[in-house]
Design an enzyme around this catalytic site. Structure first.
Site, PDB file in Angstrom:
ATOM      1  N   GLY A 112      15.754 -39.591  -5.999  1.00 45.64           N
ATOM      2  CA  GLY A 112      15.969 -40.773  -4.938  1.00 45.64           C
ATOM      3  C   GLY A 112      14.696 -41.104  -4.210  1.00 45.64           C
ATOM      4  O   GLY A 112      13.559 -40.070  -4.069  1.00 45.64           O
ATOM      5  N   GLY A 162      21.247 -44.155 -14.945  1.00 46.52           N
ATOM      6  CA  GLY A 162      19.982 -43.801 -15.506  1.00 46.52           C
ATOM      7  C   GLY A 162      19.879 -42.630 -16.052  1.00 46.52           C
ATOM      8  O   GLY A 162      20.713 -42.243 -16.995  1.00 46.52           O
ATOM      9  N   ILE A 192      19.883 -39.296 -15.252  1.00 45.73           N
ATOM     10  CA  ILE A 192      20.725 -38.361 -14.651  1.00 45.73           C
ATOM     11  C   ILE A 192      22.141 -38.894 -15.016  1.00 45.73           C
ATOM     12  O   ILE A 192      23.051 -37.841 -15.978  1.00 45.73           O
ATOM     13  CB  ILE A 192      20.768 -38.226 -13.083  1.00 45.73           C
ATOM     14  CG1 ILE A 192      19.574 -37.852 -12.547  1.00 45.73           C
ATOM     15  CG2 ILE A 192      22.173 -37.330 -12.623  1.00 45.73           C
ATOM     16  CD1 ILE A 192      19.563 -37.470 -11.013  1.00 45.73           C
ATOM     17  N   ARG A 227      23.376 -51.115 -12.493  1.00 43.01           N
ATOM     18  CA  ARG A 227      23.299 -52.590 -11.561  1.00 43.01           C
ATOM     19  C   ARG A 227      23.435 -53.607 -12.425  1.00 43.01           C
ATOM     20  O   ARG A 227      24.201 -54.720 -12.199  1.00 43.01           O
ATOM     21  CB  ARG A 227      21.930 -52.510 -11.028  1.00 43.01           C
ATOM     22  CG  ARG A 227      21.533 -53.479 -10.172  1.00 43.01           C
ATOM     23  CD  ARG A 227      20.211 -53.278  -9.523  1.00 43.01           C
ATOM     24  NE  ARG A 227      19.094 -53.435 -10.352  1.00 43.01           N
ATOM     25  CZ  ARG A 227      18.065 -53.184  -9.952  1.00 43.01           C
ATOM     26  NH1 ARG A 227      17.640 -52.833  -8.861  1.00 43.01           N
ATOM     27  NH2 ARG A 227      16.942 -52.737 -10.840  1.00 43.01           N
ATOM     28  N   ARG A 247      23.697 -53.641 -20.106  1.00 40.84           N
ATOM     29  CA  ARG A 247      23.038 -53.537 -21.337  1.00 40.84           C
ATOM     30  C   ARG A 247      23.660 -52.867 -22.252  1.00 40.84           C
ATOM     31  O   ARG A 247      24.692 -52.218 -22.138  1.00 40.84           O
ATOM     32  CB  ARG A 247      21.611 -52.718 -20.849  1.00 40.84           C
ATOM     33  CG  ARG A 247      21.750 -51.252 -20.455  1.00 40.84           C
ATOM     34  CD  ARG A 247      20.304 -50.838 -19.827  1.00 40.84           C
ATOM     35  NE  ARG A 247      20.500 -49.209 -19.619  1.00 40.84           N
ATOM     36  CZ  ARG A 247      20.916 -48.787 -18.547  1.00 40.84           C
ATOM     37  NH1 ARG A 247      21.044 -49.660 -17.489  1.00 40.84           N
ATOM     38  NH2 ARG A 247      20.815 -47.651 -18.251  1.00 40.84           N
ATOM     39  N   ARG A 275      24.120 -39.727  -3.366  1.00 38.97           N
ATOM     40  CA  ARG A 275      23.737 -40.005  -2.048  1.00 38.97           C
ATOM     41  C   ARG A 275      25.020 -40.002  -0.949  1.00 38.97           C
ATOM     42  O   ARG A 275      26.076 -40.688  -1.483  1.00 38.97           O
ATOM     43  CB  ARG A 275      22.828 -40.556  -1.480  1.00 38.97           C
ATOM     44  CG  ARG A 275      21.065 -40.571  -2.105  1.00 38.97           C
ATOM     45  CD  ARG A 275      20.617 -39.554  -1.544  1.00 38.97           C
ATOM     46  NE  ARG A 275      19.278 -39.135  -1.731  1.00 38.97           N
ATOM     47  CZ  ARG A 275      19.044 -38.469  -2.985  1.00 38.97           C
ATOM     48  NH1 ARG A 275      19.930 -37.605  -3.514  1.00 38.97           N
ATOM     49  NH2 ARG A 275      17.757 -38.209  -3.072  1.00 38.97           N
ATOM     50  N   ASP A 316      28.771 -33.041  -3.818  1.00 40.61           N
ATOM     51  CA  ASP A 316      27.569 -32.289  -3.462  1.00 40.61           C
ATOM     52  C   ASP A 316      26.598 -33.001  -2.303  1.00 40.61           C
ATOM     53  O   ASP A 316      25.690 -32.388  -1.747  1.00 40.61           O
ATOM     54  CB  ASP A 316      26.741 -32.399  -4.902  1.00 40.61           C
ATOM     55  CG  ASP A 316      25.306 -31.468  -4.770  1.00 40.61           C
ATOM     56  OD1 ASP A 316      25.527 -30.380  -4.324  1.00 40.61           O
ATOM     57  OD2 ASP A 316      24.267 -31.783  -4.970  1.00 40.61           O
ATOM     58  N   HIS A 356      24.461 -30.103  -1.500  1.00 36.69           N
ATOM     59  CA  HIS A 356      23.467 -30.704  -1.894  1.00 36.69           C
ATOM     60  C   HIS A 356      22.724 -29.718  -2.737  1.00 36.69           C
ATOM     61  O   HIS A 356      21.393 -29.522  -2.687  1.00 36.69           O
ATOM     62  CB  HIS A 356      22.444 -31.266  -0.824  1.00 36.69           C
ATOM     63  CG  HIS A 356      21.678 -32.595  -1.358  1.00 36.69           C
ATOM     64  ND1 HIS A 356      21.395 -33.654  -0.674  1.00 36.69           N
ATOM     65  CD2 HIS A 356      21.303 -32.793  -2.676  1.00 36.69           C
ATOM     66  CE1 HIS A 356      20.667 -34.625  -1.119  1.00 36.69           C
ATOM     67  NE2 HIS A 356      20.523 -34.035  -2.546  1.00 36.69           N
ATOM     68  N   GLY A 389      22.464 -29.888  -6.303  1.00 35.47           N
ATOM     69  CA  GLY A 389      22.233 -30.379  -7.577  1.00 35.47           C
ATOM     70  C   GLY A 389      20.816 -30.202  -8.093  1.00 35.47           C
ATOM     71  O   GLY A 389      20.542 -29.825  -9.456  1.00 35.47           O
TER      72      GLY A 389
END
Length: 312
Positions: free
Chosen positions: A68, A142, A144, A165, A168, A224, A247, A271, A273
């Site tokens: 991020g 993406g 991840i 977003r 595809r 997030r 997480d 957090h 990960g």
């Protein structure tokens, strides 16, 4: 070049540049105005990460060690035009995907209940949900998200649906656009959030999103915290209608006494990960490659945006 890892611990750094170690200390290692390549301290608060940016008048590259970039975006307005912002694609996929599967399995199979029962000396039997034959929805497909699907395959899930977003096609099947998310949510037994935090995804998981999830579904957030509306999640968790494995939280760190700590069916990890034994060697490889490219005036990897350009 400012690095959050001591330069003498990184093999293969290109010769020529002057390297300085800075991991967020109060004092800067050199004049920020002379810094051309700034590697942002890892897992540090946003205000600390952006603090030197207004003084970095010679800056050409900002490199994060996280996937991020939301924690440095507030400081980009202070930079000259033409600065590249690069993320750490390739560093965190394996560790984050590992934790995602851990959270899913621990939540479905009731591992937190087993731990509490062990502390009481209680043999807690009974049937639990399995991951096998479940429908999984990955929101944010993406690198991840793709790594998470890689690890889901051996668990014989019934179906993996993917949302990003924009739509595809991949070798594994279609990636649906965000506009199709409302229709996909009611079919999912497990919803995994691995999307970046943007203005589009902030508060994406609101009361309407959660209401569309089926009864008994599991929400997993490795993205997030602010992607999820905490108050809306608490309402559903208190009803016992859905479970959650988080997480990341909003706020973060989650303060003592916050109702999420005691919400039924909610599993929280701090957090965790990215920060694993896999991080440091992969981060070093990324930095040596990026710095070599920079010194040799070759295109950098993982460029997310350029300051002064539209949308930056």
């Amino acid at each position: 070049m400012w690095l959050p890892i001591p330069p003498d611990e990184i093999e293969g750094l290109p010769e020529g540049p002057s390297y300085r170690f800075w991991d967020g200390a109060e004092d800067y290692p050199a004049d920020p105005a002379d810094c051309a390549f700034y590697v942002v301290p890892y897992m540090k608060p946003s205000p600390l990460c952006v603090r030197p940016l207004p003084r970095m008048s010679s800056l050409r590259v900002v490199q994060t060690l996280s996937a991020g970039i939301d924690h440095v975006e507030p400081g980009l307005k202070d930079l000259p035009a033409g600065v590249l912002l690069c993320n750490a694609r390739g560093v965190h996929e394996a560790s984050t995907a590992e934790l995602t599967l851990t959270l899913i399995l621990a939540s479905l199979r009731g591992v937190p209940d087993f731990v509490r029962a062990q502390e009481r000396g209680e043999w807690l039997g009974g049937f639990r949900p399995a991951l096998a034959d479940k429908n999984v929805l990955i929101v944010g497909y993406g690198s991840i998200g793709a790594a998470i699907e890689d690890r889901l395959v051996p668990f014989e899930v019934a179906r993996v649906a993917r949302v990003a977003r924009s739509g595809r096609t991949t070798e594994r099947g279609p990636v649906h656009p965000l506009t199709e998310l409302p229709a996909l949510l009611p079919e999912a037994d497990v919803v995994v959030l691995s999307t970046p935090l943007t203005e589009t995804t902030r508060g994406l998981v609101d009361a309407d999103f959660l209401a569309r999830m089926k009864d008994g579904a599991l929400l997993v957030n490795v993205a997030r915290g602010p992607v999820v509306d905490t108050e809306a999640l608490l309402v559903e968790a208190e009803k016992g209608r859905i479970a959650a494995a988080l997480d990341v939280t909003d706020p973060e760190p989650l303060p003592p006494g916050h109702p999420l700590w005691q919400a039924p069916g909610v599993l929280i990890s701090p957090h965790a990960g990215g920060p694993t034994s896999a991080f440091r060697p992969r981060a070093k490889r990324l930095l040596t490659d990026q710095l070599r490219r920079f010194v040799n005036q070759e295109p950098l990897r993982n460029v997310m945006l350029t300051t002064g350009m539209s949308g930056a």
